[in-house]
Design a protein around this motif. Structure first.
Motif, PDB file in Angstrom:
ATOM      1  N   GLY A 388       0.777  -1.229   0.000  1.00 15.43           N
ATOM      2  CA  GLY A 388       0.000   0.000   0.000  1.00 15.43           C
ATOM      3  C   GLY A 388       0.809   1.279   0.000  1.00 15.43           C
ATOM      4  N   PRO A 389       0.216   2.312   0.599  1.00 11.23           N
ATOM      5  CA  PRO A 389      -0.936   2.270   1.495  1.00 11.23           C
ATOM      6  C   PRO A 389      -2.280   2.187   0.762  1.00 11.23           C
ATOM      7  N   PHE A 390      -3.266   1.653   1.506  1.00 10.86           N
ATOM      8  CA  PHE A 390      -4.635   1.562   1.003  1.00 10.86           C
ATOM      9  C   PHE A 390      -5.592   2.062   2.081  1.00 10.86           C
ATOM     10  N   THR A 391      -6.715   2.591   1.643  1.00 11.65           N
ATOM     11  CA  THR A 391      -7.757   3.061   2.554  1.00 11.65           C
ATOM     12  C   THR A 391      -8.924   2.099   2.509  1.00 11.65           C
ATOM     13  N   VAL A 392      -9.385   1.650   3.676  1.00  9.52           N
ATOM     14  CA  VAL A 392     -10.524   0.745   3.741  1.00  9.52           C
ATOM     15  C   VAL A 392     -11.683   1.465   4.426  1.00  9.52           C
ATOM     16  N   SER A 393     -12.825   1.441   3.753  1.00  7.40           N
ATOM     17  CA  SER A 393     -14.036   2.104   4.255  1.00  7.40           C
ATOM     18  C   SER A 393     -15.085   1.038   4.551  1.00  7.40           C
ATOM     19  N   PHE A 394     -15.568   1.012   5.791  1.00  5.22           N
ATOM     20  CA  PHE A 394     -16.488  -0.028   6.250  1.00  5.22           C
ATOM     21  C   PHE A 394     -17.938   0.460   6.173  1.00  5.22           C
ATOM     22  N   HIS A 395     -18.807  -0.480   5.805  1.00 10.93           N
ATOM     23  CA  HIS A 395     -20.253  -0.239   5.760  1.00 10.93           C
ATOM     24  C   HIS A 395     -20.962  -1.292   6.591  1.00 10.93           C
ATOM     25  N   VAL A 404     -20.477   5.376   5.172  1.00  9.15           N
ATOM     26  CA  VAL A 404     -19.237   4.800   5.703  1.00  9.15           C
ATOM     27  C   VAL A 404     -19.234   5.028   7.216  1.00  9.15           C
ATOM     28  N   VAL A 405     -19.077   3.943   7.991  1.00 10.48           N
ATOM     29  CA  VAL A 405     -19.153   4.065   9.445  1.00 10.48           C
ATOM     30  C   VAL A 405     -17.775   4.004  10.107  1.00 10.48           C
ATOM     31  N   HIS A 406     -16.765   3.628   9.338  1.00 10.39           N
ATOM     32  CA  HIS A 406     -15.415   3.564   9.901  1.00 10.39           C
ATOM     33  C   HIS A 406     -14.415   3.531   8.756  1.00 10.39           C
ATOM     34  N   THR A 407     -13.282   4.199   8.937  1.00  8.69           N
ATOM     35  CA  THR A 407     -12.221   4.212   7.919  1.00  8.69           C
ATOM     36  C   THR A 407     -10.877   3.952   8.586  1.00  8.69           C
ATOM     37  N   GLU A 408     -10.052   3.153   7.941  1.00  9.61           N
ATOM     38  CA  GLU A 408      -8.707   2.918   8.454  1.00  9.61           C
ATOM     39  C   GLU A 408      -7.757   2.661   7.294  1.00  9.61           C
ATOM     40  N   THR A 409      -6.473   2.599   7.592  1.00  8.52           N
ATOM     41  CA  THR A 409      -5.453   2.427   6.556  1.00  8.52           C
ATOM     42  C   THR A 409      -4.845   1.036   6.645  1.00  8.52           C
ATOM     43  N   MET A 410      -4.577   0.436   5.479  1.00  5.09           N
ATOM     44  CA  MET A 410      -3.883  -0.841   5.386  1.00  5.09           C
ATOM     45  C   MET A 410      -2.540  -0.606   4.698  1.00  5.09           C
ATOM     46  N   ALA A 429     -20.652 -10.159  11.824  1.00  2.00           N
ATOM     47  CA  ALA A 429     -21.257 -11.125  10.907  1.00  2.00           C
ATOM     48  C   ALA A 429     -22.044 -10.453   9.782  1.00  2.00           C
ATOM     49  N   ASP A 430     -21.996  -9.093   9.720  1.00  5.16           N
ATOM     50  CA  ASP A 430     -22.837  -8.411   8.727  1.00  5.16           C
ATOM     51  C   ASP A 430     -22.220  -7.063   8.352  1.00  5.16           C
ATOM     52  N   TRP A 431     -21.227  -7.108   7.452  1.00 11.05           N
ATOM     53  CA  TRP A 431     -20.569  -5.871   7.035  1.00 11.05           C
ATOM     54  C   TRP A 431     -19.956  -6.051   5.659  1.00 11.05           C
ATOM     55  N   SER A 432     -19.536  -4.930   5.100  1.00  8.11           N
ATOM     56  CA  SER A 432     -18.845  -4.930   3.816  1.00  8.11           C
ATOM     57  C   SER A 432     -17.848  -3.777   3.820  1.00  8.11           C
ATOM     58  N   ALA A 433     -16.934  -3.801   2.850  1.00  7.29           N
ATOM     59  CA  ALA A 433     -15.893  -2.761   2.824  1.00  7.29           C
ATOM     60  C   ALA A 433     -15.429  -2.538   1.393  1.00  7.29           C
ATOM     61  N   ARG A 434     -14.981  -1.318   1.158  1.00  9.09           N
ATOM     62  CA  ARG A 434     -14.349  -0.955  -0.124  1.00  9.09           C
ATOM     63  C   ARG A 434     -12.929  -0.466   0.188  1.00  9.09           C
ATOM     64  N   ILE A 435     -11.959  -1.051  -0.496  1.00  2.80           N
ATOM     65  CA  ILE A 435     -10.548  -0.741  -0.258  1.00  2.80           C
ATOM     66  C   ILE A 435      -9.993  -0.091  -1.523  1.00  2.80           C
ATOM     67  N   PHE A 505     -15.416  -6.059  -0.757  1.00  2.00           N
ATOM     68  CA  PHE A 505     -15.420  -7.226   0.122  1.00  2.00           C
ATOM     69  C   PHE A 505     -16.688  -7.241   0.955  1.00  2.00           C
ATOM     70  N   CYS A 506     -17.243  -8.428   1.203  1.00  2.00           N
ATOM     71  CA  CYS A 506     -18.309  -8.579   2.191  1.00  2.00           C
ATOM     72  C   CYS A 506     -18.174  -9.920   2.894  1.00  2.00           C
ATOM     73  N   VAL A 507     -18.683  -9.985   4.114  1.00  2.00           N
ATOM     74  CA  VAL A 507     -18.571 -11.200   4.918  1.00  2.00           C
ATOM     75  C   VAL A 507     -19.481 -12.288   4.362  1.00  2.00           C
ATOM     76  N   LYS A 508     -19.173 -13.519   4.742  1.00  2.00           N
ATOM     77  CA  LYS A 508     -20.028 -14.664   4.458  1.00  2.00           C
ATOM     78  C   LYS A 508     -20.205 -15.459   5.749  1.00  2.00           C
ATOM     79  N   PRO A 509     -21.258 -16.265   5.843  1.00  2.00           N
ATOM     80  CA  PRO A 509     -21.417 -17.097   7.045  1.00  2.00           C
ATOM     81  C   PRO A 509     -20.241 -18.056   7.194  1.00  2.00           C
ATOM     82  N   ALA A 510     -19.746 -18.219   8.417  1.00  2.00           N
ATOM     83  CA  ALA A 510     -18.635 -19.131   8.680  1.00  2.00           C
ATOM     84  C   ALA A 510     -19.111 -20.577   8.633  1.00  2.00           C
ATOM     85  N   GLU A 511     -18.225 -21.460   8.165  1.00  2.00           N
ATOM     86  CA  GLU A 511     -18.544 -22.882   8.198  1.00  2.00           C
ATOM     87  C   GLU A 511     -18.168 -23.503   9.535  1.00  2.00           C
ATOM     88  N   ASN A 512     -16.962 -23.193  10.017  1.00  2.00           N
ATOM     89  CA  ASN A 512     -16.517 -23.725  11.303  1.00  2.00           C
ATOM     90  C   ASN A 512     -15.876 -22.658  12.175  1.00  2.00           C
TER      91      ASN A 512
END
Length: 818
Positions: A388-395, A404-410, A429-435, A505-512
């Motif tokens: 990076g650097p990259f900016t990640v914005s959370f929804h 956008v409810v939160h922003t941080e750097t990667m 368990a319920d979010w998405s992000a744009r980097i 990116f968005c989350v998916k249900p975990a298997e284990n």
């Protein structure tokens, strides 16, 4: 000392139950009313990562991986490493280290092979006891893992390891038994898998009958993370601690189970009392200090890691080329030459204080002006990580909509998200992000873009989707089998011209396992041109050092290898460089055995494993003779993958079928297998060369004493011109018995450092158990009467001295010493 019985009886049922589950990912809750502190644990075993995720966080010392430590054959060194790891654990504010890993190297393709010590239970046991002694001598709890039968990473969270009891007792449980009885280990971790059809975390035979009743264990058993799947079965079986928190199957559920009579109240009390005992031993019971993590980069730890890296390096072959002289020019070739491959992948990985590459180590020893370089080829499993650097914005929610409810750097495009995510601004368990960010290519031409995700992800370059792991996402062999196999797309880029990178990116249900993760890489493919250039560079130097192997992308928790060939075009590269310059040293960095079709042309081969943060310095020390290559193989190297003990036409034997993997080979793993099948390995168990020579003579063995113990003595002489080290290995060939037994088994060993010309008498003691087999019908250990042959030498295939002892029939209780 605290009156723990009085303390546990002063607790309410709810308070007792609270100690039996984690509060969060890394801790057990405090009970302020009674002054009970919070127990904090840290992942290990080749360092103490602390409370961050698998990526980033406070830096920590990176020690050599398990197989490298196993190759040292040095319990004294292991004890020193245990002490140093205790200091590291305390620097992360933790009371327990989740280490060591002592599962047996059953196959050559296990993804976690690198993390384990050996294919042999006696060697594993001796090293584990010393490691735990060192750690716990400083008041930090070891957490020995994984109990039991976790010898493969394929479907490990659901697979049943079907193992007969004799093989369990004699092979797979022996290191745990030794640690319980001799090191008095304070904590164990149960494995994810089932053992003979029952999950290890709820296996009463394993956790209560064997561990507590047969061995007298008084510590705790915690689950692997998300490895506890039930309430009453795990509690009644003897699992003390469900991790991580908050509780899923305990808490209010367990209180209700007690009230309904499904779990005895006394069982909860017993498990809570175990927890209090472990917390007192590790200093957590009354620890009210604020949790603080620091990067404690100690000079003495640096020196220890460097020494251990050299002592674990195994000189497999040397036709007079090593040690290298500090004269002339040196070609430094290969994909691992300018990358510090210091550790495997998975839960043992950490953010190191620093990484010394082989190039840096050689430059420090010889001077950079004497070095030339060519990569030759790639060896990555995934495309090189995009930095990076990259900016990640959370929804909130999974559709990338809303504010956008939160922003941080990667700093790079890799992340491992465990709760709380985005500082708690989103539901884990319920979010998405744009980097978003940019990439500037160094060269023009075709580039490959790869993405893996425990979640759904797609990568856009200048607004166009190049790699899509969103639609059609399919489970693969990444991120502990929660992620997909890498999806790769191609794009043509121009050197020096920045392009816009966008990842959705968005989350998916975990298997284990409940987490989210992402990795995006970009790289340029290599081919014949790069191999030819490497050969040209090698030919133009006096000598060449060729760094090939694997990395933590291949040797990783959660994914077995599909074969043991060097990845990519590395075999072609080795052949081309050896032809161009016969004075080439091949340095291997892998977490286990590899096939070597070019071995006949190589003058010198050094197996350096993943030696920790001092990687390049430790390797250079050995190459130039500043340190002895002190390692001896702790796992047999077969000529080909098909020769290894788990190769079978029956998939039930490996990799498993319909939820079961059957250990048909029984006791005949490792060198026992090669002996039984008359298969000549590429390099035998215990093999390793040095920079001097040794001779062994005058082996004698005492008659058994009243208990059945035998003392063996022999003389070892350094017959060379310089000081060096060797390992004396003592194997036992049993008398005729009513059960099938291996032709020879390692029973004792000693590592020696001798000056040139020095001779020393070595004494090795074989306890009664060394002669015994486990009698399943009687439930104890039996020594068959008759003559036993002791064979001493420098490897399982080099046993020049023998002696004989005669034993009487004896029975040994399961509670006796190992």
């Amino acid at each position: 000392m605290t009156d723990l019985a009085a303390l546990v009886d002063a607790m309410t049922l709810e308070e007792q139950v609270s100690l039996l589950s984690g509060a969060d990912f890394w801790s057990v809750p405090a009970i302020p009313r009674l002054g009970i502190g919070r127990l904090i644990v840290s992942d290990g075993p080749n360092g103490a990562r602390g409370g961050g995720g698998l990526i980033g966080g406070v830096t920590a010392a990176a020690f050599p991986v398990g197989i490298a430590l196993g190759a040292t054959w040095n319990p004294d060194l292991m004890r020193q490493i245990g002490v140093a790891l205790a200091h590291e654990t305390r620097s992360k504010g933790a009371h327990a280290l989740l280490a060591p890993t002592v599962n047996i190297q059953r196959s050559v393709t296990n993804g976690r092979n690198f993390e384990c010590f050996s294919e042999d239970p006696v060697l594993s046991a001796e090293l584990a006891v010393a490691y735990i002694d060192g750690l716990q001598s400083q008041g930090v709890s070891a957490t020995m893992k994984h109990f039991a039968g976790n010898e493969s990473e394929i479907e490990r969270t659901t697979m049943s390891s079907d193992i007969d009891e004799r093989s369990l007792r004699e092979i797979y449980l022996l290191p745990f038994e030794a640690a319980v009885k001799r090191a008095k280990v304070w904590a164990l971790m149960s494995s994810y898998n089932k053992v003979n059809g029952t999950y290890a975390a709820e296996n009463h035979w394993l956790l209560t009958r064997v561990l507590r009743q047969d061995w007298g264990y008084d510590g705790i058993v915690m689950s692997d993370w998300f490895g506890s799947r039930s309430c009453e079965p795990t509690v009644n079986a003897g699992l003390n601690l469900e991790m991580p928190g908050p509780p899923r199957d305990r808490g209010a559920k367990l209180v209700a189970a007690v009230e309904q009579g499904l779990v005895p109240r006394e069982q909860v009390r017993t498990l809570a009392l175990d927890m209090l005992r472990m917390m007192e031993r590790s200093g957590a019971l009354h620890d009210q200090t604020p949790h603080l993590e620091t990067a404690d980069d100690r000079p003495e730890t640096r020196a220890l890691i460097r020494r251990a890296g050299a002592e674990g390096a195994v000189l497999l072959k040397n036709d007079g080329l090593l040690p290298l002289a500090r004269t002339g020019t040196l070609a430094v070739i290969g994909p691992n030459a300018r990358v510090a491959q210091i550790m495997g992948g998975g839960s043992s990985q950490l953010n190191p204080h620093y990484r010394v590459t082989p190039w840096q180590g050689l430059a420090a020893a010889l001077g950079e002006d004497a070095l030339t370089f060519a990569p030759g080829c790639t060896n990555h499993r995934w495309e090189p990580l995009l930095t990076g650097p990259f900016t990640v914005s959370f929804h909130r929610g999974r559709n990338l909509q809303g504010p956008v409810v939160h922003t941080e750097t990667m700093t790079n495009l890799e992340s491992f998200w465990i709760p709380p995510v985005a500082g708690g601004a989103v539901d884990a368990a319920d979010w998405s992000a744009r980097i978003t960010g940019h990439f500037t290519p160094e060269a023009s031409g075709l580039h490959r873009v790869g993405v893996i995700a425990a979640g759904h992800a797609r990568v856009k370059i200048d607004g166009k989707i190049i790699a899509n792991a969103w639609e059609g996402w399919t489970k693969g062999r990444t991120y502990f089998e929660e992620g997909n196999d890498e999806v790769v797309g191609e794009v043509t880029l121009t050197a020096g011209q920045p392009c816009q990178v966008e990842v959705e990116f968005c989350v998916k249900p975990a298997e284990n396992l409940a987490f989210s993760a992402l990795r995006v890489g970009i790289g340029r493919p290599m081919g014949e041109t790069e191999i030819a250039e490497a050969a040209r560079v090698a030919a133009g130097a006096d000598r060449a050092v060729l760094f090939v192997g694997r990395s933590g992308e291949w040797d990783t928790e959660g994914s077995d290898l599909t074969d043991i060939r060097l990845p990519g075009r590395q075999d072609d590269l080795v052949a081309a460089v050896l032809k161009a310059n016969p004075n080439t040293v091949v340095v291997l960095q892998t977490g286990g055995p590899v096939e070597m079709p070019w071995i006949g042309q190589a003058r010198a081969v050094l197996q350096a494993w993943y030696p920790g943060q001092e990687c390049g310095n430790a390797i250079a020390d050995v190459l130039f003779g500043d340190a002895e290559p002190g390692g001896r193989l702790a796992q047999t190297f077969p000529v080909r993958w098909q020769d290894n003990p788990t190769h079978s036409q029956d998939p039930l034997v490996y990799p498993g079928l319909d939820g079961h993997v059957r250990y048909d080979e029984g006791l005949f793993i490792g060198y026992r297998h090669y002996d039984r099948q008359n298969i000549l390995p590429l390099f035998p168990f215990g093999h390793g060369l040095g920079y001097t020579t040794f001779a062994m003579s005058d082996l004698t063995a005492s008659a058994p004493d009243a208990s059945g113990a035998v003392t063996a003595r022999l003389t070892v002489t350094n017959t060379g011109a310089r000081a060096g080290s060797t390992v004396v290995q003592l194997y036992l060939r049993p008398a005729k018995a009513p059960v099938d037994r291996p032709d020879r088994e390692l029973k004792a060993f000693a590592k020696l450092h001798l000056a040139a010309g020095e001779a020393r008498e070595v004494t090795l003691t074989l306890p009664p158990r060394a002669f015994a087999y486990y009698d399943v019908a009687q439930g104890d250990w039996a020594i068959a009467p008759g003559a036993y042959t002791l064979a001493a030498g420098f490897s399982s295939a080099d046993l020049a001295l023998t002696a004989s002892v005669t034993q009487q029939a004896r029975r040994l209780a399961v509670g006796g010493m190992v």
